[in-house]
Design a protein around this motif. Structure first.
Motif, short mmCIF file in Angstrom:
data_model
loop_
_atom_site.label_atom_id
_atom_site.label_comp_id
_atom_site.label_asym_id
_atom_site.label_seq_id
_atom_site.Cartn_x
_atom_site.Cartn_y
_atom_site.Cartn_z
N GLN A 1 43.07 44.37 41.47
CA GLN A 1 42.50 45.71 41.25
C GLN A 1 43.58 46.68 40.76
N THR B 1 36.47 45.31 40.00
CA THR B 1 37.27 44.08 39.90
C THR B 1 36.41 42.87 40.25
N ILE C 1 37.23 48.62 43.87
CA ILE C 1 37.36 47.15 43.94
C ILE C 1 36.08 46.46 43.49
#
Length: 58
Positions: free
Chosen positions: A16, A27, A24
């Protein structure tokens, strides 16, 4: 890129930060989308190389 880094053993918070994602979830989404695309392509053409040789077109 996220999927490859995770497969290489990098922790998701490190991925990330490396990719500059604020959340996150972004990601995770990138990693899951790339993995799903890879699986779909392998099902379609299991003998096709993942990428052409450097400097050569497929």
């Amino acid at each position: 890129m996220a999927t490859k880094l995770l497969w290489l053993g990098m922790d998701i918070p490190d991925v990330q930060r490396f990719l500059g994602h604020d959340n996150i979830a972004t990601t995770r989404h990138c990693a899951e989308t790339t993995a799903a695309t890879w699986r779909r392509n392998m099902i379609r053409s299991p003998t096709r190389p993942l990428a052409p040789a450097f400097g050569h077109s497929a």
